[in-house]
Scaffold this motif. Structure first.
Motif, PDB file in Angstrom:
ATOM      1  N   ALA A 117     -15.397   7.883 -19.191  1.00  0.00           N
ATOM      2  CA  ALA A 117     -14.948   6.608 -18.643  1.00  0.00           C
ATOM      3  C   ALA A 117     -14.880   5.591 -19.773  1.00  0.00           C
ATOM      4  O   ALA A 117     -15.740   5.575 -20.662  1.00  0.00           O
ATOM      5  CB  ALA A 117     -15.913   6.129 -17.559  1.00  0.00           C
ATOM      6  N   LEU A 118     -13.861   4.752 -19.724  1.00  0.00           N
ATOM      7  CA  LEU A 118     -13.672   3.681 -20.699  1.00  0.00           C
ATOM      8  C   LEU A 118     -13.985   2.364 -20.015  1.00  0.00           C
ATOM      9  O   LEU A 118     -13.436   2.068 -18.952  1.00  0.00           O
ATOM     10  CB  LEU A 118     -12.232   3.689 -21.218  1.00  0.00           C
ATOM     11  CG  LEU A 118     -11.842   2.563 -22.176  1.00  0.00           C
ATOM     12  CD1 LEU A 118     -12.602   2.697 -23.490  1.00  0.00           C
ATOM     13  CD2 LEU A 118     -10.336   2.592 -22.421  1.00  0.00           C
ATOM     14  N   LEU A 119     -14.871   1.561 -20.610  1.00  0.00           N
ATOM     15  CA  LEU A 119     -15.230   0.283 -20.023  1.00  0.00           C
ATOM     16  C   LEU A 119     -15.644  -0.688 -21.119  1.00  0.00           C
ATOM     17  O   LEU A 119     -15.886  -0.299 -22.254  1.00  0.00           O
ATOM     18  CB  LEU A 119     -16.361   0.451 -18.995  1.00  0.00           C
ATOM     19  CG  LEU A 119     -17.660   1.073 -19.489  1.00  0.00           C
ATOM     20  CD1 LEU A 119     -18.826   0.504 -18.696  1.00  0.00           C
ATOM     21  CD2 LEU A 119     -17.611   2.575 -19.251  1.00  0.00           C
ATOM     22  N   GLY A 120     -15.718  -1.954 -20.743  1.00  0.00           N
ATOM     23  CA  GLY A 120     -16.149  -2.980 -21.678  1.00  0.00           C
ATOM     24  C   GLY A 120     -17.644  -3.211 -21.583  1.00  0.00           C
ATOM     25  O   GLY A 120     -18.305  -2.770 -20.639  1.00  0.00           O
ATOM     26  N   VAL A 138     -17.716   2.605 -24.515  1.00  0.00           N
ATOM     27  CA  VAL A 138     -17.882   1.178 -24.266  1.00  0.00           C
ATOM     28  C   VAL A 138     -17.254   0.374 -25.401  1.00  0.00           C
ATOM     29  O   VAL A 138     -17.668   0.488 -26.551  1.00  0.00           O
ATOM     30  CB  VAL A 138     -19.376   0.808 -24.127  1.00  0.00           C
ATOM     31  CG1 VAL A 138     -19.538  -0.677 -23.857  1.00  0.00           C
ATOM     32  CG2 VAL A 138     -20.020   1.638 -23.023  1.00  0.00           C
ATOM     33  N   LEU A 139     -16.237  -0.427 -25.060  1.00  0.00           N
ATOM     34  CA  LEU A 139     -15.618  -1.331 -26.023  1.00  0.00           C
ATOM     35  C   LEU A 139     -16.508  -2.560 -26.099  1.00  0.00           C
ATOM     36  O   LEU A 139     -16.535  -3.373 -25.180  1.00  0.00           O
ATOM     37  CB  LEU A 139     -14.199  -1.689 -25.596  1.00  0.00           C
ATOM     38  CG  LEU A 139     -13.261  -0.497 -25.385  1.00  0.00           C
ATOM     39  CD1 LEU A 139     -11.886  -0.974 -24.944  1.00  0.00           C
ATOM     40  CD2 LEU A 139     -13.177   0.365 -26.626  1.00  0.00           C
ATOM     41  N   ALA A 140     -17.273  -2.662 -27.163  1.00  0.00           N
ATOM     42  CA  ALA A 140     -18.298  -3.690 -27.295  1.00  0.00           C
ATOM     43  C   ALA A 140     -17.811  -4.796 -28.223  1.00  0.00           C
ATOM     44  O   ALA A 140     -17.823  -4.645 -29.433  1.00  0.00           O
ATOM     45  CB  ALA A 140     -19.588  -3.068 -27.812  1.00  0.00           C
ATOM     46  N   ASP A 141     -17.375  -5.885 -27.621  1.00  0.00           N
ATOM     47  CA  ASP A 141     -16.882  -7.017 -28.412  1.00  0.00           C
ATOM     48  C   ASP A 141     -17.722  -8.265 -28.163  1.00  0.00           C
ATOM     49  O   ASP A 141     -17.254  -9.374 -28.339  1.00  0.00           O
ATOM     50  CB  ASP A 141     -15.411  -7.280 -28.129  1.00  0.00           C
ATOM     51  CG  ASP A 141     -15.132  -7.651 -26.682  1.00  0.00           C
ATOM     52  OD1 ASP A 141     -16.085  -7.717 -25.876  1.00  0.00           O
ATOM     53  OD2 ASP A 141     -13.963  -7.873 -26.352  1.00  0.00           O
ATOM     54  N   ASP A 142     -18.958  -8.051 -27.724  1.00  0.00           N
ATOM     55  CA  ASP A 142     -19.877  -9.155 -27.473  1.00  0.00           C
ATOM     56  C   ASP A 142     -19.320 -10.120 -26.435  1.00  0.00           C
ATOM     57  O   ASP A 142     -19.363 -11.326 -26.594  1.00  0.00           O
ATOM     58  CB  ASP A 142     -20.225  -9.889 -28.776  1.00  0.00           C
ATOM     59  CG  ASP A 142     -21.347 -10.898 -28.589  1.00  0.00           C
ATOM     60  OD1 ASP A 142     -22.247 -10.655 -27.768  1.00  0.00           O
ATOM     61  OD2 ASP A 142     -21.312 -11.951 -29.256  1.00  0.00           O
TER      62      ASP A 142
END
Length: 156
Positions: free
Chosen positions: A30-33, A59-63
């Motif tokens: 799964a792709l999530l933020g 997890v796209l982690a961009d704070d």
């Protein structure tokens, strides 16, 4: 995230009832933020009697929520309010979260690292953290969108 976990549980079958895998076999990805992960962290807390699943969370982690910068309130004149209300920068340590729920953690710094993580076997629950810069994300998305529109028009 809870939906992905439920799908992984369905794929693993029910050994008590003797049923086989449902909806295919193999791991679920799964792709999530990072904000989505934070809002649904409880889904990773499972009882000791629950069966194991193979689930990889990328997890796209961009704070925070850079995706919201693409909306009207992400315009430069709203930057201060946007940062506090929509981007909501966090101090979530994904490695510590993974350890707390018994998951593996992989930190990815670039494209080849992500390809390697996605190509590795999935056994149990793994959080693949892909660190991204939030600054300039809206402009990058607009430029990518324009390229996709141009590509679509040149095909037709």
């Amino acid at each position: 995230m809870s939906t992905a976990l439920g799908h992984a549980l369905a794929r693993s079958g029910d050994p008590v009832a003797g049923s086989g895998p449902v909806g295919g076999s193999g791991p679920v990805r799964a792709l999530l933020g990072d904000l989505t992960l934070q809002h649904d962290m409880g889904g990773l807390v499972r009882g000791r009697l629950e069966r194991d699943v193979d689930l990889q969370l990328v997890v796209l982690a961009d704070d925070g929520g850079s995706i919201f910068a693409t909306l009207e309130h992400g315009r430069p004149e709203h930057a201060e309010a946007h940062e506090r209300v929509f981007a909501t920068p966090q101090r979530l340590d994904l490695a510590a979260l993974a350890a707390a729920v018994g998951a593996r953690h992989t930190l990815v710094a670039d494209g080849p690292g992500l390809v390697a993580a996605l190509g590795s076997p999935v056994a149990g629950i793994e959080i693949v953290e892909v660190r991204l810069r939030r600054e300039g994300a809206a402009a990058r998305r607009r430029a990518l969108h324009e390229l996709l529109v141009q590509a679509a028009h040149s095909e037709g």
